[in-house]
Scaffold this motif. Structure first.
Motif, PDB file in Angstrom:
ATOM      1  N   UNK A  30     -15.872  30.903  10.081  1.00 52.76           N
ATOM      2  CA  UNK A  30     -15.842  31.534  11.205  1.00 52.76           C
ATOM      3  C   UNK A  30     -16.439  33.155  10.997  1.00 52.76           C
ATOM      4  N   UNK A  31     -15.909  33.813  10.106  1.00 48.84           N
ATOM      5  CA  UNK A  31     -16.305  35.149  10.011  1.00 48.84           C
ATOM      6  C   UNK A  31     -17.863  35.149   9.536  1.00 48.84           C
ATOM      7  N   UNK A  32     -18.343  34.107   8.626  1.00 51.65           N
ATOM      8  CA  UNK A  32     -19.733  34.018   8.507  1.00 51.65           C
ATOM      9  C   UNK A  32     -20.638  33.909   9.666  1.00 51.65           C
ATOM     10  N   UNK A  33     -20.156  33.241  10.561  1.00 49.05           N
ATOM     11  CA  UNK A  33     -20.829  32.907  11.980  1.00 49.05           C
ATOM     12  C   UNK A  33     -20.555  34.214  12.755  1.00 49.05           C
ATOM     13  N   UNK A  34     -19.542  34.679  12.718  1.00 48.02           N
ATOM     14  CA  UNK A  34     -19.405  36.139  13.599  1.00 48.02           C
ATOM     15  C   UNK A  34     -18.581  37.054  12.849  1.00 48.02           C
ATOM     16  N   UNK A  35     -19.152  37.891  12.344  1.00 47.31           N
ATOM     17  CA  UNK A  35     -18.253  39.118  11.410  1.00 47.31           C
ATOM     18  C   UNK A  35     -17.399  39.916  12.207  1.00 47.31           C
ATOM     19  N   UNK A  36     -17.478  39.831  13.385  1.00 48.59           N
ATOM     20  CA  UNK A  36     -16.586  40.688  14.175  1.00 48.59           C
ATOM     21  C   UNK A  36     -15.578  39.885  14.968  1.00 48.59           C
ATOM     22  N   UNK A  37     -15.238  38.472  14.430  1.00 51.64           N
ATOM     23  CA  UNK A  37     -14.234  37.581  15.034  1.00 51.64           C
ATOM     24  C   UNK A  37     -13.050  38.142  15.272  1.00 51.64           C
ATOM     25  N   UNK A  38     -12.528  38.881  14.292  1.00 54.03           N
ATOM     26  CA  UNK A  38     -11.215  39.285  14.208  1.00 54.03           C
ATOM     27  C   UNK A  38     -10.989  40.722  14.607  1.00 54.03           C
ATOM     28  N   UNK A  39      -9.883  41.243  15.247  1.00 53.79           N
ATOM     29  CA  UNK A  39      -9.809  42.622  15.515  1.00 53.79           C
ATOM     30  C   UNK A  39      -9.936  43.615  14.378  1.00 53.79           C
TER      31      UNK A  39
END
Length: 84
Positions: A30-39
């Motif tokens: 998930x982070x690879x797809x969207x690095x800003x996924x988590x706060x």
């Protein structure tokens, strides 16, 4: 990650180790797809926090599109003791 897996395997067994590593793999995808996924956990240091399971946190940052996992920790620990 190898040291983490060895420690978890020693303390809680292979089944729990495998489950946790599977969860970590999903988070990393998930982070690879969207690095800003988590706060953001720290605005100054651009560190982000992900709750993997109720009692497991993963802290990371992205530098020049490279993922750096800083810490995987039990959420019951005092955050002031976290060393990044």
């Amino acid at each position: 990650m190898e040291r983490l897996a060895g420690f978890i395997d020693y303390k809680w067994g292979k089944k729990i180790t495998d489950n946790l590593l599977d969860e970590i793999d999903k988070v990393i995808e998930g982070i690879t797809l969207n690095p800003a996924l988590y706060p953001l956990y720290s605005n100054k240091r651009n560190i982000r926090k992900c709750v993997i399971k109720k009692r497991t946190l993963l802290f990371y940052k992205v530098i020049k599109s490279e993922l750096h996992i800083l810490l995987v920790v039990d959420s019951r620990q005092n955050p002031q003791n976290f060393i990044f």
